[in-house]
Design an enzyme around this catalytic site. Structure first.
Site, PDB file in Angstrom:
ATOM      1  N   GLU A 265       0.863  -1.185   0.000  1.00 23.79           N
ATOM      2  CA  GLU A 265       0.000   0.000   0.000  1.00 23.79           C
ATOM      3  C   GLU A 265       0.890   1.221   0.000  1.00 23.79           C
ATOM      4  O   GLU A 265       1.862   1.274   0.758  1.00 23.79           O
ATOM      5  CB  GLU A 265      -0.863   0.101   1.279  1.00 23.79           C
ATOM      6  CG  GLU A 265      -1.962  -0.911   1.432  1.00 23.79           C
ATOM      7  CD  GLU A 265      -2.777  -0.689   2.723  1.00 23.79           C
ATOM      8  OE1 GLU A 265      -2.533   0.299   3.434  1.00 23.79           O
ATOM      9  OE2 GLU A 265      -3.654  -1.525   2.998  1.00 23.79           O
ATOM     10  N   GLU A 321     -13.643   5.592   0.453  1.00 18.31           N
ATOM     11  CA  GLU A 321     -14.515   4.645   1.159  1.00 18.31           C
ATOM     12  C   GLU A 321     -15.161   5.328   2.360  1.00 18.31           C
ATOM     13  O   GLU A 321     -14.483   5.641   3.331  1.00 18.31           O
ATOM     14  CB  GLU A 321     -13.700   3.427   1.606  1.00 18.31           C
ATOM     15  CG  GLU A 321     -13.147   2.618   0.441  1.00 18.31           C
ATOM     16  CD  GLU A 321     -12.080   1.611   0.882  1.00 18.31           C
ATOM     17  OE1 GLU A 321     -12.448   0.611   1.526  1.00 18.31           O
ATOM     18  OE2 GLU A 321     -10.892   1.835   0.591  1.00 18.31           O
ATOM     19  N   LYS A 324     -14.947   4.014   6.370  1.00 20.51           N
ATOM     20  CA  LYS A 324     -13.723   3.838   7.153  1.00 20.51           C
ATOM     21  C   LYS A 324     -13.747   4.808   8.325  1.00 20.51           C
ATOM     22  O   LYS A 324     -14.062   5.986   8.143  1.00 20.51           O
ATOM     23  CB  LYS A 324     -12.492   4.108   6.285  1.00 20.51           C
ATOM     24  CG  LYS A 324     -12.277   3.056   5.207  1.00 20.51           C
ATOM     25  CD  LYS A 324     -10.885   3.155   4.621  1.00 20.51           C
ATOM     26  CE  LYS A 324      -9.864   2.556   5.572  1.00 20.51           C
ATOM     27  NZ  LYS A 324      -8.491   2.654   5.060  1.00 20.51           N
ATOM     28  N   GLU A 330      -8.893   9.186   6.115  1.00 16.68           N
ATOM     29  CA  GLU A 330      -9.147   7.753   5.914  1.00 16.68           C
ATOM     30  C   GLU A 330     -10.192   7.503   4.827  1.00 16.68           C
ATOM     31  O   GLU A 330     -10.159   6.472   4.163  1.00 16.68           O
ATOM     32  CB  GLU A 330      -9.610   7.107   7.222  1.00 16.68           C
ATOM     33  CG  GLU A 330      -8.474   6.860   8.196  1.00 16.68           C
ATOM     34  CD  GLU A 330      -7.424   5.931   7.619  1.00 16.68           C
ATOM     35  OE1 GLU A 330      -7.802   4.834   7.174  1.00 16.68           O
ATOM     36  OE2 GLU A 330      -6.236   6.298   7.598  1.00 16.68           O
TER      37      GLU A 330
END
Ligand SMILES: *[C@@H]1O[C@H](CO)[C@@H](O)[C@H](O)[C@H]1NC(C)=O
Ligand SMILES: *[C@@H]1O[C@H](CO)[C@@H](O)[C@H](O)[C@H]1NC(C)=O
Ligand SMILES: *[C@@H]1O[C@H](CO)[C@@H](O)[C@H](O)[C@H]1NC(C)=O
Ligand SMILES: *[C@@H]1O[C@H](CO)[C@@H](O)[C@H](O)[C@H]1NC(C)=O
Length: 464
Positions: A265, A321, A324, A330
């Site tokens: 990542e 997203e 999260k 985030e």
């Protein structure tokens, strides 16, 4: 003649491995959103990035089916929760591989990652899992063999906090609580199986925690800044190389300098909370575009301590997203918004010159925010959940919600949304110093616009 044959043979070998193993930048397909496109549509979006690979956080059947027939190489993940069981149960490992890999003959599953950052979870229960990690990796490896599968590598993802020291890079050292007990056997396993050390590596976090001492240009591969490691004498031109080399030196210290690193990542957030510096579309595009250009450069550049190596990489993430937890960043790592629009154009092959993309919106938060912030109800908040969140916010501090009681200054307008915005602001202003956040499961967002009116004054947080 014999010598010549040997040379020719190894030459052919190196040509063929170079041809089959290219950087092929991939993307992490996280699914923690309640508004994301269906897998078939998502696979089209992955292809539109010209990604070569995709990493999944679980072996989702619908996604694995949607990836069937594409030439995307796929990485699947064994959930942390079953690592302990698999570590002592070969049949469970065999069954897992059968169900989640063998069952998808048209999907190019090439990597099985056993758990996600498990060595960064610190409860006693988690530490029990640590000791099952390498045994579970071995059982998964054996399960592949039992099922007649040869092309799949086994690994696990680590976060940078597996290092107790990462600066200067030559001082890179694994934490003493895992170095001998977990890392050494893991490195031996990765070496035996010619697999990779999969590391989640985020210059963004390092920079945002030390923006006063680390230059943003150094974090974004913009050049102009160098750092010389006094221990190794190597000169660094960007923060990612420095972080990766600290992992390399930590491995070297345990006797494994040759294990290849895979960036499991990396990325940069395209947005976040008002009090989060440098999270914006401009920096995200700059980081990721410069990154893919570097990764795909010919000849390969590698890092100062690993010159010329391939650095296979999964960028985080495919989507913003919304489910999260944690700070706003985030929920802002995506290449795409949930509606399928790109946040900024990017070509993961690195063939599009960085200078040839259309102009980006100028960043307005590359300096720390100074002033007041409030915490109010998010525009897409679920009204059914709001009442419980207000009860929670009002129950934490002292007199947090006195002003929205019937005789209080903020009782009117007497609506749930307006009371909730007051309660969130009040909670945030009392609790931020103790780690309280403006999130409430996505019901709340920070704002720099004072929601106060008339006699009703909303409590605020003053930065810095
Ligand atoms: C894992 O093992 C424990 C005890 O050995 C058992 O209770 C549990 O159901 C198992 N979990 C799974 C997912 O098989
Ligand atoms: C090197 O790492 C050790 C811990 O492993 C740390 O105590 C020390 O301060 C580091 N050295 C430098 C120069 O940062
Ligand atoms: C998709 O969502 C983004 C972010 O909310 C928005 O800016 C964009 O206009 C939307 N695109 C379409 C086509 O609706
Ligand atoms: C709102 O929250 C309730 C309770 O958690 C849930 O049942 C409902 O599905 C949610 N509505 C939406 C649109 O997400």
């Amino acid at each position: 003649m014999k010598l010549f044959n040997v040379c020719l043979f190894s030459l052919l070998l190196s040509i063929s491995s170079a041809a089959t193993f290219s950087p092929k930048v991939g993307v992490n397909y996280g699914t923690l959103g309640n508004n994301l496109p269906k897998p078939t549509k998502s696979v089209e979006l992955i292809k539109s990035l010209k990604a070569g690979r995709v990493k999944l956080y679980s072996p989702d059947p619908e996604i694995l089916t949607a990836l069937g027939g594409t030439n995307l190489q796929v990485s699947i993940m064994v959930p942390n929760e079953i690592i302990s069981n698999i570590s002592t149960n070969q049949k469970m490992a065999n069954d897992w591989i059968k169900t989640n890999l063998v069952a998808y003959p048209h999907t190019l599953i090439r990597y099985v990652l056993v758990g996600n950052e498990i060595l960064s979870f610190m409860t006693e229960a988690d530490k029990k899992i640590w000791h099952g990690l390498v045994p579970a990796m071995r059982k998964i490896q054996y399960a592949l063999k039992v099922n007649g599968i040869r092309k799949v590598k086994v690994g696990t993802t680590l976060a940078m906090d597996v290092l107790e020291s990462s600066f200067p890079p030559s001082n890179g050292t694994f934490r003493s609580d895992i170095a001998d007990t977990v890392m050494k056997p893991m490195l031996q396993f990765l070496s035996n199986t010619k697999s990779f050390l999969f590391i989640d590596c985020y210059p963004y976090f390092a920079w945002s925690q030390s923006y006063k001492t680390i230059s943003l240009d150094y974090a974004l591969f913009n050049g102009g800044v160098t750092y010389k490691d006094p221990g190794s004498g190597l000169t660094y031109t960007n923060l990612l190389d420095q972080m990766l080399d600290s992992v390399h030196f930590a491995m070297k210290k345990l006797g494994y300098p040759d294990i290849r690193i895979w960036i499991a990542e990396t990325g940069w957030p395209n947005g976040g909370d008002i009090d989060q510096i440098g999270a914006n579309v401009y920096n995200a595009a700059t980081y990721n575009r410069n990154l893919v250009q570097k990764l795909n450069a010919k000849p390969l550049v590698g890092t100062p301590a690993m010159p010329g190596v391939v650095l296979p990489t999964f960028i985080f993430a495919l989507f913003n997203e919304n489910q999260k937890g944690g700070p706003g960043t985030e929920r802002h790592w995506g290449q795409f918004y949930p509606n399928g629009s790109t946040v900024y154009p990017i070509d993961l092959t690195g063939k599009t010159l960085v200078s040839s993309y259309p102009p980006l919106p100028k960043p307005d938060n590359n300096e720390p925010y100074k002033g007041k912030i409030w915490c109010v109800v998010a525009s897409d908040a679920n009204m059914t959940q709001l009442a419980d969140a207000v009860t929670y916010a009002c129950g934490q501090g002292k007199g947090t919600c006195a002003a929205i009681q019937p005789k209080g200054n903020c009782y009117n307008p007497n609506s749930l949304v307006s009371h909730a915005s007051y309660a969130f602001s009040s909670y945030f202003s009392q609790m931020k110093s103790q780690g309280g956040t403006c999130y409430f499961n996505g019901l709340a967002v920070q704002t720099a616009k004072d929601p106060s009116s008339g006699k009703c004054k909303y409590p605020s947080v003053t930065l810095p």
